[in-house]
Design an enzyme around this catalytic site. Sequence first.
Site, PDB file in Angstrom:
ATOM      1  N   HIS A  61       0.482  -1.379  -0.134  1.00  0.00           N
ATOM      2  CA  HIS A  61      -0.286   0.260   0.142  1.00  0.00           C
ATOM      3  C   HIS A  61       1.289   1.329  -0.233  1.00  0.00           C
ATOM      4  O   HIS A  61       1.361   2.173   0.698  1.00  0.00           O
ATOM      5  CB  HIS A  61      -0.860   0.374   0.787  1.00  0.00           C
ATOM      6  CG  HIS A  61      -1.743   0.947   1.021  1.00  0.00           C
ATOM      7  ND1 HIS A  61      -3.177   0.822   1.766  1.00  0.00           N
ATOM      8  CD2 HIS A  61      -2.398   1.936   1.046  1.00  0.00           C
ATOM      9  CE1 HIS A  61      -3.855   1.645   1.968  1.00  0.00           C
ATOM     10  NE2 HIS A  61      -3.008   3.004   0.767  1.00  0.00           N
ATOM     11  N   LEU A  64       1.840   6.741  -4.899  1.00  0.00           N
ATOM     12  CA  LEU A  64       3.171   6.930  -5.460  1.00  0.00           C
ATOM     13  C   LEU A  64       3.126   7.926  -6.282  1.00  0.00           C
ATOM     14  O   LEU A  64       3.925   9.076  -6.824  1.00  0.00           O
ATOM     15  CB  LEU A  64       4.634   5.791  -6.339  1.00  0.00           C
ATOM     16  CG  LEU A  64       4.440   5.851  -5.690  1.00  0.00           C
ATOM     17  CD1 LEU A  64       5.436   4.494  -6.842  1.00  0.00           C
ATOM     18  CD2 LEU A  64       5.842   5.722  -4.387  1.00  0.00           C
ATOM     19  N   ARG A  65       1.534   9.170  -6.516  1.00  0.00           N
ATOM     20  CA  ARG A  65       1.274  10.561  -6.960  1.00  0.00           C
ATOM     21  C   ARG A  65       1.879  10.225  -8.597  1.00  0.00           C
ATOM     22  O   ARG A  65       1.237  11.737  -8.628  1.00  0.00           O
ATOM     23  CB  ARG A  65       1.965  11.165  -6.154  1.00  0.00           C
ATOM     24  CG  ARG A  65       1.229  11.311  -4.826  1.00  0.00           C
ATOM     25  CD  ARG A  65      -0.147  11.355  -4.607  1.00  0.00           C
ATOM     26  NE  ARG A  65      -0.121  11.419  -2.898  1.00  0.00           N
ATOM     27  CZ  ARG A  65      -1.204  10.088  -2.346  1.00  0.00           C
ATOM     28  NH1 ARG A  65      -2.085  10.328  -2.902  1.00  0.00           N
ATOM     29  NH2 ARG A  65      -1.681  10.290  -0.995  1.00  0.00           N
ATOM     30  N   ASN A  95      -4.659   5.984  -7.456  1.00  0.00           N
ATOM     31  CA  ASN A  95      -5.749   6.859  -6.826  1.00  0.00           C
ATOM     32  C   ASN A  95      -4.830   8.071  -7.601  1.00  0.00           C
ATOM     33  O   ASN A  95      -4.338   9.513  -6.611  1.00  0.00           O
ATOM     34  CB  ASN A  95      -6.294   7.238  -5.638  1.00  0.00           C
ATOM     35  CG  ASN A  95      -5.200   7.255  -4.515  1.00  0.00           C
ATOM     36  OD1 ASN A  95      -4.536   6.780  -4.963  1.00  0.00           O
ATOM     37  ND2 ASN A  95      -5.191   8.088  -3.430  1.00  0.00           N
ATOM     38  N   ASP A 155      -8.363   2.452  -3.498  1.00  0.00           N
ATOM     39  CA  ASP A 155      -8.273   2.527  -2.193  1.00  0.00           C
ATOM     40  C   ASP A 155      -8.152   4.268  -2.205  1.00  0.00           C
ATOM     41  O   ASP A 155      -7.472   4.785  -3.436  1.00  0.00           O
ATOM     42  CB  ASP A 155      -6.885   2.239  -2.449  1.00  0.00           C
ATOM     43  CG  ASP A 155      -5.832   2.534  -0.521  1.00  0.00           C
ATOM     44  OD1 ASP A 155      -6.978   2.634   0.266  1.00  0.00           O
ATOM     45  OD2 ASP A 155      -5.270   3.782  -0.383  1.00  0.00           O
ATOM     46  N   HIS A 235      -5.186  -0.890   5.625  1.00  0.00           N
ATOM     47  CA  HIS A 235      -5.707  -0.094   6.506  1.00  0.00           C
ATOM     48  C   HIS A 235      -6.201  -0.880   7.342  1.00  0.00           C
ATOM     49  O   HIS A 235      -7.257   0.386   8.478  1.00  0.00           O
ATOM     50  CB  HIS A 235      -5.347   1.295   6.277  1.00  0.00           C
ATOM     51  CG  HIS A 235      -6.743   1.886   5.134  1.00  0.00           C
ATOM     52  ND1 HIS A 235      -7.320   1.625   4.783  1.00  0.00           N
ATOM     53  CD2 HIS A 235      -5.941   2.634   4.478  1.00  0.00           C
ATOM     54  CE1 HIS A 235      -7.669   2.330   4.115  1.00  0.00           C
ATOM     55  NE2 HIS A 235      -7.018   2.782   3.574  1.00  0.00           N
ATOM     56  N   ASP A 308       0.732   2.513   3.073  1.00  0.00           N
ATOM     57  CA  ASP A 308      -0.233   3.045   3.180  1.00  0.00           C
ATOM     58  C   ASP A 308       0.793   4.703   3.405  1.00  0.00           C
ATOM     59  O   ASP A 308      -0.100   5.770   3.170  1.00  0.00           O
ATOM     60  CB  ASP A 308      -1.647   3.802   4.395  1.00  0.00           C
ATOM     61  CG  ASP A 308      -2.394   4.581   3.377  1.00  0.00           C
ATOM     62  OD1 ASP A 308      -2.254   4.823   2.724  1.00  0.00           O
ATOM     63  OD2 ASP A 308      -3.453   5.382   4.610  1.00  0.00           O
ATOM     64  N   HIS A 312       1.595  14.142   0.618  1.00  0.00           N
ATOM     65  CA  HIS A 312       0.658  15.073   0.145  1.00  0.00           C
ATOM     66  C   HIS A 312       1.687  17.139   0.374  1.00  0.00           C
ATOM     67  O   HIS A 312       2.204  16.408   0.803  1.00  0.00           O
ATOM     68  CB  HIS A 312      -0.539  15.760   1.290  1.00  0.00           C
ATOM     69  CG  HIS A 312      -1.528  14.470   1.259  1.00  0.00           C
ATOM     70  ND1 HIS A 312      -2.123  14.317  -0.085  1.00  0.00           N
ATOM     71  CD2 HIS A 312      -1.908  13.602   1.957  1.00  0.00           C
ATOM     72  CE1 HIS A 312      -3.285  13.714   0.277  1.00  0.00           C
ATOM     73  NE2 HIS A 312      -2.787  13.364   1.558  1.00  0.00           N
ATOM     74  N   GLY A 327      -3.658  11.682   5.370  1.00  0.00           N
ATOM     75  CA  GLY A 327      -2.823  11.309   4.631  1.00  0.00           C
ATOM     76  C   GLY A 327      -1.446  11.218   5.462  1.00  0.00           C
ATOM     77  O   GLY A 327      -1.090  12.878   5.439  1.00  0.00           O
TER      78      GLY A 327
HETATM   79  N1  NCD Z   1      -4.698   7.021   3.503  1.00  0.00           N
HETATM   80  C1  NCD Z   1      -5.017   7.995   3.867  1.00  0.00           C
HETATM   81  O1  NCD Z   1      -5.426   8.837   5.019  1.00  0.00           O
HETATM   82  N2  NCD Z   1      -4.848   8.682   2.086  1.00  0.00           N
HETATM   83  C2  NCD Z   1      -4.861   8.455   0.955  1.00  0.00           C
HETATM   84  C3  NCD Z   1      -5.525   7.039   0.411  1.00  0.00           C
HETATM   85  C4  NCD Z   1      -6.134   6.419   1.298  1.00  0.00           C
HETATM   86  O2  NCD Z   1      -5.704   5.090   1.582  1.00  0.00           O
HETATM   87  O3  NCD Z   1      -7.326   5.782   1.591  1.00  0.00           O
HETATM   88  C5  NCD Z   1      -4.173   9.134   0.401  1.00  0.00           C
HETATM   89  O4  NCD Z   1      -4.319   8.323  -1.157  1.00  0.00           O
HETATM   90  O5  NCD Z   1      -3.713  10.181   0.615  1.00  0.00           O
HETATM   91 ZN    ZN Z   2      -7.206   3.512   2.144  1.00  0.00          ZN
END
Ligand code: NCD
Ligand code: ZN
Length: 434
Positions: A61, A64-65, A95, A155, A235, A308, A312, A327
């Site tokens: 999980h 990498l954006r 995502n 996700d 998660h 995860d 950001h 996140g």
């Molecule tokens: N975990 C988070 O709070 N954010 C994740 C998305 C996710 O894992 O649900 C994200 O893409 O920023």
């Molecule tokens: Zn998630």
Amino acid sequence: MSAPGSLLITDVRPYGEGDPVDILIVDGVIAEIGPDLTAPAEAERIAGGDAVLLPGFVDLHTHLREPGREDTETIASGSAAAALGGYTAVFAMANTDPVADNSTVTDNVYRTGREVGLVDVHPVGAVTVGLGGKQLAEMGMMAAGAAKVKMFSDDGKCVDDPLLMRRALEYAKGLDVLIAQHAEEPRLTVGAVAHEGPTASRLGLAGWPRAAEESIVVRDALLARDAGTRVHICHASTEGTVELVKWAKAQGISITAEVTPHHLLLTDARLESYDPVNKVNPPLREERDTAALRRGLADGTIDCVATDHAPHAAQEKCCEFSVARPGMLGLETALSIVVETMVTPGLLDWRGVAKVMSERPAQIVGLTDQGRPIAVGEPANLTLVDAAASWTVRAADLASLSGNTPYADMTLPATIRATVLRGAVTAHEGAVRR
Ligand SMILES: NC(=O)N[C@@H](CC(=O)O)C(=O)O
Ligand SMILES: [Zn+2]
């Protein structure tokens, strides 16, 4: 990154057990294990310094954006963070922008990951078109593409429609791929920004109840039972989820679950400061939850640790708590948090760490070249852990392009001395090798 040839790692203890040995790697494969090995003069040498030798970590999980938010992370920067954190494979969530809901995107992510070469980047495909939750994505095309997508997830969002989730599981069964669910009943989390409990009430933050996660966990366990296939829970964050996964496994249901390092360590007591760095989905919960998650990870109810890692931009994390993005970063600190929460208190030994950070995640997703035993003839995907060392986290020093670590200025146990991917050193003494 150095090319495969020969690599001699001296003075390491596999799984932290026994007397130190040397490891000779030839063409990406472990060729010899024993004391005082010799290697050709041109071989690269790494002094293990009595490090604990583990199989390279596998993260199911990671965000990498890339494509879309390369200002916050790229496949290159995220791969560097992964190598520095001891990882040899990561699963990059879908995502992105555009969403990884087709083989053009998943194959591009895969190819870029190969070009960077620091860690095996496995793209996760979206379950539904555009993460919209309405129509199944072309999972078969993604599974058949160059990336050979093995895991699908919306996700960030839950596949909340039960009929669509049922169809996704049935389709996944035919393709022999894994569906990973972000378990959140959205009608129970409208406007929610924090764990529903006394802390959120006192601080005036809208609450995300445990039942929003648990109701989806039990629903999906039943859907997986009926479809005769497997489901993976992203998660896990509550005591009830641990109990439900235990119950489902006892019924013979093929369910697996991951826990993040932050849900093992942190609680909603962190929210008193209103610092948005502590905002995450699912939210930080209470001590009874962290305690249950630790116990569940120790006894195998929770199968593995997944970061995860969710980078950001500063401007999306500096604002009011309720509007900040959820996140937190995870790749570079994961092992240290697992040591702090599981190894130091005696809940896991190093064999246990190898299991939850490497072997189980590789098995869950069906990777055959990762999470292997440290033995002659096996691929040399390895992590050297300096168990006696400690370090102080500085957000600006992390390889991630973002700085949203909840551990800034904390001193954490254990460092990654080196990471080896198929015999090539990808990270050494805190620096990546390109
Ligand atoms: N975990 C988070 O709070 N954010 C994740 C998305 C996710 O894992 O649900 C994200 O893409 O920023
Ligand atoms: Zn998630």
